[in-house]
Structures are given as structure tokens and as C-alpha cells.
Design an enzyme around this catalytic site. Structure first.
Site: not given
Ligand code: SAH
Ligand code: SF4
Length: 361
Positions: A98, A111, A118, A122, A125, A165, A220, A338
Site C-alpha cells: 500500500e 507515503c 516487516c 513493534c 504496528c 516495512g 523513538l 501510520c
Molecule cells: N519502519 C519504519 C517506517 C514505517 S512505520 C519505522 O518504524 O519508522 C512509520 C511510522 O509509523 C513510525 O514512526 C511508527 O512508529 C509509526 N506507527 C506505527 N504504528 C502506528 C500506529 N498504530 N499509530 C500511529 N503511528 C504508528
Molecule cells: Fe516495522 Fe516500522 Fe511497524 Fe516497527 S513501526 S513493525 S519497524 S513498520
């Protein structure tokens, strides 16, 4: 129709340097590579036959070695109430990814995804719950931009690697793509308009910075190792101190500032104490902080904090002299915000999916 990956290499998989090498290996002058770049990315021709200022022999050699079509196919477009558009693409092996286009005053940010799923798991996510399926090829990354930009009449101004990813887990292809984006004879985008977001693969941050200067956003999400270990398992390998050290050393473009992202999870990392700890951690560092209220998505067990809590958190950080912005959530109603991207993959219980990933390595 998209070509099967195994059939031939798409020429968009090559960086400008690699195209130049192909040319010089064939005994030709390097400037031919620049001509090819202009045909592919400037004019967007669909076949090598249309590259009329190249010799017939060179066109035949290119045809023999590479394909030039779209590497991905649009399978669905969804529009959010707030104007955000989500694009679902089908890859030649049947996988799906996507991309999300976020229109805003004077800028249209795309984006894009760098992997199918991935591996970093986390806990907040949705992409993480899918697990890592595979890296995207350079052409699959570039085509997200080329197709969405084409569909939207060339209006995309900025690109962020914040889709599915971890871009630094696909570093070689990421670098190829960034070189194609920025090369004056290829897509000629300013590096100031490109942002790579990372969960903090510390050695890869240095490797990227040694090869190119772009904006960096570091996810972070917690001010202490104890908490970050819990929600971002990668922290056990690269703890906060090392991450901050690598972040400040990263060569962002001139007059651009390093960014830290902080997803606010209700009752987990959004207390006054967390804000003070974060303020102490970042005070004195030339950076911006982007607060992202958690975008809720099933089956993740977290909630988004109240607006007052988000503002309270911001205020404490600002008292440390830190430049803090609250990210507007866009496209939530179409799961385009995000961390909500899973491309219709079955999302599983986070713990289970993490175990499955570990077993697969
Ligand atoms: N893997 C990379 C880029 C993709 S995630 C990374 O982790 O930075 C992009 C952003 O989305 C990251 O800052 C992550 O912390 C945030 N993110 C992931 N899940 C989220 C959620 N459910 N709500 C808000 N932000 C989220
Ligand atoms: Fe992967 Fe970024 Fe999602 Fe963490 S926040 S699982 S690094 S896509």
C-alpha cells in the site's frame, strides 16, 4: 501487464551508476546512460524502441537485458473523507503493498512502502503483525511514486518512507531508489523532499548516511530502554543511547532538522514522567519531535490518549525548548494512517506472529 520478476530485470531496478556501468561495459560513452535516464523518468516512455536518440544496436541490447514496464499494478484506490488516498498495489508474485497520498496546503506527500510486511514486530504496528514477507525491489518502490504521481497529474511533491516495512532493512535497494530519485538526469527530486523513517537499525543508519543525504525520521516512541524494549524489540539490539548517537551524526540536508517520532499510546508511554524523561533525553539536541497519537486498529491492544493528554505531553516537552508538533491523523477511516497498513494480509496476535517470525529466520 506486469512482467514476471524471473523473466528479466526491470531497468528501474538499476541505480544511475549501474545503468552507466552497463553502458560502458558495452563499449559506449557514459553520457548514453543519462539519455536513458531521461527517457525512462523524464519522458516516461513505455518501450526502449521509443528512445530515438540511441542507436538501434543499443536499443536491442537494452531490450535483451531488461524489461521496462510497470512492476506493480493498481488493484484498488480508496479515498478518505479528509482527502487522503490509499492505493493498493499487486506485485508480480501476487503479494500486495500500500501507498498513501496525503494532500496538504501546498504539498502532496506520498507515503511509500519498502517491504511486504516487516520483521521488527513493534507491538503497536499493524504492519509488524504481518511479519516480514519480502523486500521490495527498487522498481517496486519507484513505481509506487511513478504510478501515483501519474494518476494525480504529477502533483506529488514529497516522499516519506513511512509505509509498510523498515526501509533500512532493505538498504541496498533503498539507496538505489534514493539515487534515482535525486539524480539530476533521472527524477531530479531535491533530497530535502525525501524522508526515510527508521525504527533504529543503528549500523545501517551510518551506512545510509555514508552514501546519501536525505531527511531522517527516527521512531523513538519511548524515553527509556526498559519501555522501548517492551514495545520495540529492536531496542534490545540497539539501545537508546546508541540510537541517539547515530541519529545526531546522520547527514540531513542543509537547513533541515533531524526528526524524532513518538507514537503516543494511552497509559503506556504518555505520562508526565515519560514527557520529562523524553525532554531530558533530547534537550540540547538539534531536533524536532513529531507526536503521533496512536491510530487504533484491531487487533492491537492499545488506545489513543485524549486530546488533553497529548497537549499536556507536548507542553512538557516544549518547556525543554524542544520543537514539538502533533501529527494530524490522516486517512484513519480507510486504515491509511501510520501503522495501519497491512494490505489486507491477515493480521495475527502480535506475540504469535513474532514467534512465527523468529522461527522463520
Ligand atoms: N519502519 C519504519 C517506517 C514505517 S512505520 C519505522 O518504524 O519508522 C512509520 C511510522 O509509523 C513510525 O514512526 C511508527 O512508529 C509509526 N506507527 C506505527 N504504528 C502506528 C500506529 N498504530 N499509530 C500511529 N503511528 C504508528
Ligand atoms: Fe516495522 Fe516500522 Fe511497524 Fe516497527 S513501526 S513493525 S519497524 S513498520
Amino acid at each position: 501487464m506486469i512482467r514476471n520478476l524471473k523473466e528479466s530485470i526491470n531497468i528501474k531496478d538499476l541505480s544511475p551508476k549501474e545503468i552507466e556501468k552497463f553502458i560502458t561495459d558495452n563499449g559506449l560513452e557514459p553520457f548514453r546512460a543519462r539519455q536513458i535516464g531521461k527517457w525512462i523518468y523524464g519522458k516516461g516512455v513505455p518501450s526502449f524502441d521509443e528512445m530515438t536518440d540511441l542507436s538501434k544496436d543499443l536499443r536491442e541490447a537494452l531490450k535483451g537485458a531488461f524489461s521496462l514496464g510497470d512492476s506493480i499494478e493498481l488493484s484498488e484506490e480508496q479515498m478518505s473523507k479528509d482527502g487522503t488516498k490509499k492505493y493498493l498495489f499487486r506485485l508480480s508474485d501476487g503479494n500486495q503493498i500500500e501507498s498513501v497520498l496525503i494532500p496538504d496546503k501546498g504539498r502532496h506527500t506520498l507515503c511509500i512502502s519498502s517491504q511486504v510486511g516487516c520483521s521488527l514486530g513493534c507491538t503497536f504496528c499493524l504492519t509488524g503483525t504481518v511479519g516480514r514477507i519480502r523486500n521490495l525491489t527498487p522498481s517496486e518502490i519507484l513505481d509506487q511514486y511513478l504510478l501515483v504521481n501519474r494518476i494525480n497529474g504529477g502533483t506529488v511533491t514529497n516522499i516519506v518512507f513511512m509505509g509498510m516495512g523498515e526501509p533500512l532493512d532493505n538498504l541496498d535497494n533503498l539507496v538505489r531508489v534514493l539515487k534515482t530519485f535525486t539524480d539530476p538526469n533521472y527524477l531530479a527530486l531535491s533530497p530535502r523532499r525525501l524522508t526515510v523513517s527508521t525504527s533504529g537499525l543503528v549500523p545501517k543508519m551510518k551506512e545510509l548516511g555514508d552514501q546519501i543525504s536525505v531527511n531522517l525520521a527516527v521512531s523513538l516512541n519511548a524515553p527509556t530502554d526498559a519501555l522501548r524494549n517492551e514495545i520495540m524489540p529492536i531496542n534490545k539490539r540497539y539501545p537508546i543511547k546508541e540510537l541517539i548517537k547515530a541519529s545526531v551524526k546522520f547527514p540531513v540536508p542543509t537547513r533541515k532538522t533531524l526528526m524524532f517520532e513518538y507514537v503516543l499510546l494511552k497509559g503506556v508511554n504518555d505520562s508526565d514522567k515519560d514527557a520529562y524523561d523524553l525532554g531530558k533525553l533530547l534537550s540540547g539536541i538539534n531536533c524536532k519531535v513529531n507526536l503521533i497519537p496512536f491510530n487504533e486498529s484491531q487487533p492491537l491492544p492499545y488506545r489513543s490518549p485524549s486530546r488533553e493528554r497529548v497537549l499536556g505531553f507536548q507542553e512538557i516537552l516544549m518547556s525543554f525548548g524542544i520543537n514539538v508538533r502533533i501529527r494530524k491523523s490522516r486517512g484513519r477511516d480507510i486504515l491509511g494512517a501510520c501503522g495501519q497498513l497491512a494490505a489486507e494480509y491477515p493480521v495475527r496476535n502480535t506475540k504469535k506472529s513474532r514467534r512465527a517470525n523468529e522461527a522463520a529466520v
